[in-house]
Design an enzyme around this catalytic site. Structure first.
Site, PDB file in Angstrom:
ATOM      1  N   SER B 126      81.017  87.440  14.970  1.00  0.00           N
ATOM      2  CA  SER B 126      79.882  88.140  14.270  1.00  0.00           C
ATOM      3  C   SER B 126      79.280  89.234  15.143  1.00  0.00           C
ATOM      4  O   SER B 126      78.404  90.068  14.441  1.00  0.00           O
ATOM      5  CB  SER B 126      78.873  87.218  13.678  1.00  0.00           C
ATOM      6  OG  SER B 126      78.317  86.504  14.459  1.00  0.00           O
ATOM      7  N   LYS B 165      71.016  93.437  18.700  1.00  0.00           N
ATOM      8  CA  LYS B 165      71.113  94.781  18.339  1.00  0.00           C
ATOM      9  C   LYS B 165      70.082  95.669  19.328  1.00  0.00           C
ATOM     10  O   LYS B 165      69.283  95.212  19.833  1.00  0.00           O
ATOM     11  CB  LYS B 165      70.589  95.140  16.906  1.00  0.00           C
ATOM     12  CG  LYS B 165      71.554  94.640  15.875  1.00  0.00           C
ATOM     13  CD  LYS B 165      72.645  95.445  15.649  1.00  0.00           C
ATOM     14  CE  LYS B 165      73.281  95.107  14.245  1.00  0.00           C
ATOM     15  NZ  LYS B 165      73.880  93.910  14.391  1.00  0.00           N
TER      16      LYS B 165
END
Lengths: 206, 206
Positions: B126, B165
């Site tokens: 993922s 991120k």
DNA sequence: ATTGTATTAGAACAAGTGTTCGAGGAGAGA
DNA sequence: TCTCTCCTCGAACACTTGTTCTAATACAAT
């Protein structure tokens, strides 16, 4: 393995700290002071136990002859960079001449004791399908041939392309499989594929 | 920095080898034998020079009191794994209790001397947009807040999602930018974003 | 030749350091 | 209580090891 006595784990702890801070192991008397132990022979006594239980290794009759675990540190040279349109650097006898060269210090945890390990710095985003980005360091091992399924650095002669892919030799052709499994493999003529090294790790510093 | 004499680079070399093989530094007499030097005072003489030039550090009057460079080794605990649908583990006081825990030995080259460093093992694919694959190890640093542009591990409360991120706080909203620049950013409500740690590195063993 | 710097030789000293030993304490089990 | 094992204490010994000193050599510059 028996459970360590309070004094024994204090010693192990002290050993770690001392070695980490000073770069060399403590003497028995250092341990004595550092762990509030009353006599050198008590230290000796406990060291003997720790050695028997495999927590440390000692070289007798030698000052500071205490090792714990394998804390081998290896110096790996960064012999060049790897980019889309450029040939992949291959280690030569003089590229091991560290002194001048940029290099990386790693534990054997990462090189896993392998010989002939070197590193390449990735330039550009052309290896993204191998989950490798700009600036990443690729840990390589010098090899002549590759086993099926290993990640290798290959130079595609005709296309004049460098890439990192998993290597599979199939009947008469080579399949190069990107690490990102959603991407399609490349098929190539064995003649066209030059294996430059085996990839044994990737390191990204952020 | 002057160029090293032949004898001096032999000594540096020997120092590396000895320390690597035995785990503790050599005595002056070890160096004498190992480098075919005729007298301890010649060794002393050259060590003095090497120290002055900054190649080594010595602790006087202490046996084997020689250090070279910073070969600090740090033990980093692997406190859990990070996967798409699961909350991200956060270090607690007892997760630093190494003894039992799986851990990783790294040089300070990778942790860069930072405090509160831990590692997470990635499960699943993922995080591919951050160029991180299944089985990779993510090096994290415990932090309370993040600066703009830093790579962070975030937990999106509403979506119950964990991701890595780059973090940008823009007027009233948070932009989460994948490392793979070809992918589109995510915009989120600051209330919905829980920063669990700062990503300081990625390690992939193949 | 003279001076000076860099290096080497060998020996000897003093402190650092691993090891050993006999005696003794603490606690568990018989 | 007696005995056994585990652990502690303090001192002493002998080898290890950093340091220092004097003398000698090599080589370049003056």
């Amino acid at each position: 393995m028996k459970t360590l006595s309070d004094k024994q784990s204090r010693i192990i702890d002290f050993l770690h700290r001392f070695l980490n801070e000073r770069g060399y192991p403590p003497t028995i008397r250092d341990i004595q002071n550092g762990c509030q132990i009353s006599s050198t022979s008590v230290v000796e006594y406990n060291l003997r136990i720790l050695e028997r239980e495999g927590h440390i290794r000692r070289v007798r009759e030698i000052s500071r002859g205490i090792e714990l675990g394998a804390r081998r540190v290896v110096r790996v040279p960064i012999i060049g960079h790897i980019a889309a349109g450029e040939p992949i650097p291959v280690p030569t006898s003089d590229s091991w001449n560290m002194e001048e060269l940029e290099s990386l210090e790693l534990t054997e945890e990462l090189t896993r004791g392998k010989e002939g390990v070197y590193a390449l710095k990735v330039k550009g985003t052309s290896m993204i399908d191998a989950l490798i980005g700009d600036g990443d360091l690729v840990l390589m091992q010098q090899v002549a041939t590759a086993e099926n399924g290993e990640m290798v650095a290959v130079w595609l002669k005709r296309e004049r392309e460098a890439t990192l892919k998993r290597f599979y030799l199939e009947s008469g052709r080579v399949r190069l499989q990107p690490a990102n499994e959603e991407m399609a493999p490349i098929y190539a003529d064995p003649e066209n594929v030059a294996i430059q090294g085996k990839v044994i790790g990737v390191i990204r510093k952020l």
